[in-house]
Motif scaffolding. Structure first.
Motif, PDB file in Angstrom:
ATOM      1  N   VAL A  50       0.859  -1.180   0.000  1.00 61.91           N
ATOM      2  CA  VAL A  50       0.000   0.000   0.000  1.00 61.91           C
ATOM      3  C   VAL A  50       0.893   1.228   0.000  1.00 61.91           C
ATOM      4  O   VAL A  50       1.840   1.320   0.787  1.00 61.91           O
ATOM      5  N   ASP A  51       0.596   2.166  -0.862  1.00 60.70           N
ATOM      6  CA  ASP A  51       1.411   3.368  -0.998  1.00 60.70           C
ATOM      7  C   ASP A  51       1.002   4.413   0.053  1.00 60.70           C
ATOM      8  O   ASP A  51       0.638   5.535  -0.268  1.00 60.70           O
ATOM      9  N   ARG A  52       1.033   4.016   1.309  1.00 57.37           N
ATOM     10  CA  ARG A  52       0.701   4.890   2.425  1.00 57.37           C
ATOM     11  C   ARG A  52       1.535   4.490   3.634  1.00 57.37           C
ATOM     12  O   ARG A  52       2.050   3.389   3.719  1.00 57.37           O
ATOM     13  N   ALA A  53       1.610   5.386   4.608  1.00 55.52           N
ATOM     14  CA  ALA A  53       2.292   5.095   5.876  1.00 55.52           C
ATOM     15  C   ALA A  53       1.439   4.131   6.696  1.00 55.52           C
ATOM     16  O   ALA A  53       0.222   4.078   6.507  1.00 55.52           O
ATOM     17  N   LEU A  58      -3.802   1.676   8.828  1.00 54.94           N
ATOM     18  CA  LEU A  58      -4.575   1.279  10.008  1.00 54.94           C
ATOM     19  C   LEU A  58      -5.005   2.513  10.787  1.00 54.94           C
ATOM     20  O   LEU A  58      -4.454   2.811  11.844  1.00 54.94           O
ATOM     21  N   PRO A  59      -5.981   3.257  10.302  1.00 52.48           N
ATOM     22  CA  PRO A  59      -6.392   4.442  11.056  1.00 52.48           C
ATOM     23  C   PRO A  59      -6.983   4.030  12.401  1.00 52.48           C
ATOM     24  O   PRO A  59      -7.809   3.124  12.484  1.00 52.48           O
ATOM     25  N   TRP A  63      -8.452  -2.504  11.684  1.00 50.93           N
ATOM     26  CA  TRP A  63      -8.321  -3.061  10.338  1.00 50.93           C
ATOM     27  C   TRP A  63      -9.401  -2.474   9.446  1.00 50.93           C
ATOM     28  O   TRP A  63     -10.465  -2.072   9.909  1.00 50.93           O
ATOM     29  N   ALA A  64      -9.126  -2.436   8.158  1.00 55.42           N
ATOM     30  CA  ALA A  64     -10.111  -1.955   7.194  1.00 55.42           C
ATOM     31  C   ALA A  64     -11.319  -2.892   7.186  1.00 55.42           C
ATOM     32  O   ALA A  64     -11.216  -4.074   7.515  1.00 55.42           O
ATOM     33  N   GLU A  65     -12.463  -2.379   6.809  1.00 56.33           N
ATOM     34  CA  GLU A  65     -13.716  -3.144   6.818  1.00 56.33           C
ATOM     35  C   GLU A  65     -13.619  -4.480   6.066  1.00 56.33           C
ATOM     36  O   GLU A  65     -14.097  -5.494   6.575  1.00 56.33           O
ATOM     37  N   GLN A 124      -7.271  -0.475  -1.746  1.00 56.77           N
ATOM     38  CA  GLN A 124      -8.004   0.577  -2.446  1.00 56.77           C
ATOM     39  C   GLN A 124      -8.577   1.593  -1.468  1.00 56.77           C
ATOM     40  O   GLN A 124      -8.538   2.801  -1.727  1.00 56.77           O
ATOM     41  N   LEU A 125      -9.108   1.119  -0.350  1.00 57.34           N
ATOM     42  CA  LEU A 125      -9.640   2.044   0.653  1.00 57.34           C
ATOM     43  C   LEU A 125      -8.553   2.954   1.217  1.00 57.34           C
ATOM     44  O   LEU A 125      -8.768   4.150   1.399  1.00 57.34           O
ATOM     45  N   ALA A 126      -7.374   2.399   1.487  1.00 58.18           N
ATOM     46  CA  ALA A 126      -6.286   3.201   2.054  1.00 58.18           C
ATOM     47  C   ALA A 126      -5.757   4.210   1.047  1.00 58.18           C
ATOM     48  O   ALA A 126      -5.427   5.334   1.405  1.00 58.18           O
ATOM     49  N   GLU A 127      -5.667   3.813  -0.216  1.00 60.43           N
ATOM     50  CA  GLU A 127      -5.058   4.697  -1.218  1.00 60.43           C
ATOM     51  C   GLU A 127      -6.038   5.693  -1.822  1.00 60.43           C
ATOM     52  O   GLU A 127      -5.647   6.814  -2.147  1.00 60.43           O
TER      53      GLU A 127
END
Length: 146
Positions: A50-53, A58-59, A63-65, A124-127
């Protein structure tokens, strides 16, 4: 070297190549799973980058839904991606939890399919902030053609 000697050399080399290819093919077949749906590596990790920190993947530490839907049937890990290129999100089925926890989500003979789909949707949700959907065909859209 005469023409017949060259043709004989080519024939011998071709035969040797065919024998080697057959030996490799037979060896590969022996490593295939014997039963349909039998995975030779049942606890194999499925990984997406994932192209995120990690904090964005994991906000609030949740975990994502798509991964939460699988519940305790999967084990999930987060680690930095190699070369500081984002975050790796990895999941695999838990031992003993695969039939009960993933059976409702499994379509077909592949028990890893719901895990791959959940990882793809989490990425996809994270990006992008949403789960992306394929565009509808032109015939399904409202307008002069639809």
């Amino acid at each position: 070297m005469g023409r017949i000697a060259r043709m004989t050399g080519v024939a011998v080399a071709s035969a040797a190549g065919a024998v080697a290819a057959r030996a490799l093919r037979v060896r590969r077949r022996e490593s295939w799973p014997r039963a349909a749906g039998a995975d030779p590596r049942p606890g194999r990790w499925q990984v997406v980058t994932v192209d995120r920190a990690p904090g964005e993947v994991l906000p609030d530490g949740r975990w994502a839904e798509p991964l939460r839907r699988l519940g305790n049937a999967v084990q999930v890990e987060v680690r930095p991606a190699p070369g500081c290129r984002g975050t790796e999100l990895a999941a695999r089925p838990r031992a003993g939890a695969t039939p009960a926890g993933l059976a409702a989500h499994t379509a077909g003979d592949d028990p890893g399919r719901p895990i791959r789909a959940a990882l793809r949707q989490a990425k996809q949700l994270a990006e992008t902030g949403e789960v992306l959907r394929a565009d509808r065909p032109a015939m399904d859209r409202a307008g002069p053609r639809g």
